[in-house]
Design a protein around this motif. Structure first.
Motif, PDB file in Angstrom:
ATOM      1  N   THR A  51       0.824  -1.207   0.000  1.00 52.10           N
ATOM      2  CA  THR A  51       0.000   0.000   0.000  1.00 52.10           C
ATOM      3  C   THR A  51       0.863   1.263   0.000  1.00 52.10           C
ATOM      4  O   THR A  51       0.617   2.200  -0.764  1.00 52.10           O
ATOM      5  N   VAL A  52       1.882   1.279   0.835  1.00 51.84           N
ATOM      6  CA  VAL A  52       2.774   2.441   0.911  1.00 51.84           C
ATOM      7  C   VAL A  52       3.530   2.624  -0.405  1.00 51.84           C
ATOM      8  O   VAL A  52       3.649   3.748  -0.911  1.00 51.84           O
ATOM      9  N   THR A  53       4.008   1.539  -0.969  1.00 51.51           N
ATOM     10  CA  THR A  53       4.730   1.606  -2.238  1.00 51.51           C
ATOM     11  C   THR A  53       3.817   2.109  -3.352  1.00 51.51           C
ATOM     12  O   THR A  53       4.208   2.976  -4.146  1.00 51.51           O
ATOM     13  N   HIS A  54       2.604   1.597  -3.407  1.00 47.94           N
ATOM     14  CA  HIS A  54       1.639   2.041  -4.420  1.00 47.94           C
ATOM     15  C   HIS A  54       1.341   3.533  -4.275  1.00 47.94           C
ATOM     16  O   HIS A  54       1.367   4.286  -5.252  1.00 47.94           O
ATOM     17  N   ARG A  55       1.082   3.949  -3.050  1.00 46.15           N
ATOM     18  CA  ARG A  55       0.771   5.365  -2.789  1.00 46.15           C
ATOM     19  C   ARG A  55       1.933   6.267  -3.209  1.00 46.15           C
ATOM     20  O   ARG A  55       1.736   7.323  -3.808  1.00 46.15           O
ATOM     21  N   GLY A  86       1.734   8.888  -6.327  1.00 48.63           N
ATOM     22  CA  GLY A  86       2.013  10.282  -5.996  1.00 48.63           C
ATOM     23  C   GLY A  86       3.131  10.870  -6.832  1.00 48.63           C
ATOM     24  O   GLY A  86       3.040  12.008  -7.307  1.00 48.63           O
ATOM     25  N   LYS A  87       4.166  10.088  -7.036  1.00 52.25           N
ATOM     26  CA  LYS A  87       5.312  10.558  -7.831  1.00 52.25           C
ATOM     27  C   LYS A  87       4.898  10.775  -9.294  1.00 52.25           C
ATOM     28  O   LYS A  87       5.231  11.793  -9.895  1.00 52.25           O
ATOM     29  N   ALA A  88       4.161   9.816  -9.852  1.00 53.69           N
ATOM     30  CA  ALA A  88       3.702   9.950 -11.237  1.00 53.69           C
ATOM     31  C   ALA A  88       2.717  11.116 -11.384  1.00 53.69           C
ATOM     32  O   ALA A  88       2.778  11.875 -12.347  1.00 53.69           O
ATOM     33  N   ALA A  89       1.824  11.268 -10.417  1.00 51.64           N
ATOM     34  CA  ALA A  89       0.834  12.348 -10.463  1.00 51.64           C
ATOM     35  C   ALA A  89       1.509  13.705 -10.373  1.00 51.64           C
ATOM     36  O   ALA A  89       1.114  14.650 -11.065  1.00 51.64           O
ATOM     37  N   SER A  90       2.527  13.806  -9.533  1.00 49.46           N
ATOM     38  CA  SER A  90       3.199  15.098  -9.384  1.00 49.46           C
ATOM     39  C   SER A  90       3.910  15.508 -10.666  1.00 49.46           C
ATOM     40  O   SER A  90       3.992  16.685 -10.980  1.00 49.46           O
ATOM     41  N   LYS A  91       4.371  14.544 -11.445  1.00 50.57           N
ATOM     42  CA  LYS A  91       4.989  14.864 -12.742  1.00 50.57           C
ATOM     43  C   LYS A  91       3.966  15.469 -13.705  1.00 50.57           C
ATOM     44  O   LYS A  91       4.327  16.211 -14.613  1.00 50.57           O
ATOM     45  N   LEU A  92       2.699  15.138 -13.488  1.00 53.35           N
ATOM     46  CA  LEU A  92       1.628  15.688 -14.316  1.00 53.35           C
ATOM     47  C   LEU A  92       1.091  17.000 -13.767  1.00 53.35           C
ATOM     48  O   LEU A  92       0.255  17.644 -14.387  1.00 53.35           O
ATOM     49  N   GLY A  93       1.537  17.377 -12.568  1.00 60.56           N
ATOM     50  CA  GLY A  93       1.055  18.599 -11.940  1.00 60.56           C
ATOM     51  C   GLY A  93      -0.119  18.380 -11.009  1.00 60.56           C
ATOM     52  O   GLY A  93      -0.774  19.333 -10.609  1.00 60.56           O
ATOM     53  N   LEU A  94      -0.399  17.123 -10.673  1.00 64.42           N
ATOM     54  CA  LEU A  94      -1.484  16.814  -9.752  1.00 64.42           C
ATOM     55  C   LEU A  94      -0.970  16.749  -8.323  1.00 64.42           C
ATOM     56  O   LEU A  94       0.148  16.303  -8.086  1.00 64.42           O
ATOM     57  N   TYR A  95      -1.793  17.173  -7.402  1.00 66.85           N
ATOM     58  CA  TYR A  95      -1.472  17.111  -5.982  1.00 66.85           C
ATOM     59  C   TYR A  95      -2.081  15.856  -5.372  1.00 66.85           C
ATOM     60  O   TYR A  95      -2.947  15.215  -5.966  1.00 66.85           O
ATOM     61  N   PHE A  96      -1.661  15.549  -4.140  1.00 64.65           N
ATOM     62  CA  PHE A  96      -2.173  14.391  -3.426  1.00 64.65           C
ATOM     63  C   PHE A  96      -3.699  14.430  -3.375  1.00 64.65           C
ATOM     64  O   PHE A  96      -4.284  15.456  -3.077  1.00 64.65           O
ATOM     65  N   GLY A  97      -4.337  13.328  -3.670  1.00 67.89           N
ATOM     66  CA  GLY A  97      -5.792  13.237  -3.621  1.00 67.89           C
ATOM     67  C   GLY A  97      -6.482  13.546  -4.934  1.00 67.89           C
ATOM     68  O   GLY A  97      -7.596  13.092  -5.172  1.00 67.89           O
TER      69      GLY A  97
END
Length: 78
Positions: free
Chosen positions: A14-18, A22-33
């Motif tokens: 779960t921690v690894t997935h999260r 999160g890392k991939a989303a941040s590259k797109l400019g998305l924030y947590f959630g």
């Protein structure tokens, strides 16, 4: 595998997935959630902010703030 080992493996997964999401989303400019919000919106076209807040177990004010930020960034249009 005993129960303790199984629980440890699930937590690690779960921690690894999260972290990776999160890392991939941040590259797109998305924030947590925000990826979860995009997923819900895509599966529930026309949903209300109240429905979104209830589904994600967050306050309607948090949804409003997040949607405003996502709209400004071009991830959603209302």
């Amino acid at each position: 595998m005993n129960n303790r080992s199984l629980v440890h493996e699930i937590i690690t997964l779960t921690v690894t997935h999260r972290y990776r999401v999160g890392k991939a989303a941040s590259k797109l400019g998305l924030y947590f959630g925000q990826p979860g919000i995009l997923e819900y919106i895509s599966l529930n076209n026309g949903c209300t902010q109240k429905e979104l807040a209830e589904h994600l177990h967050i306050s309607p004010a948090s949804v409003a703030t997040t949607l405003k930020r996502m709209e400004k960034s071009g991830f959603i249009a209302r």
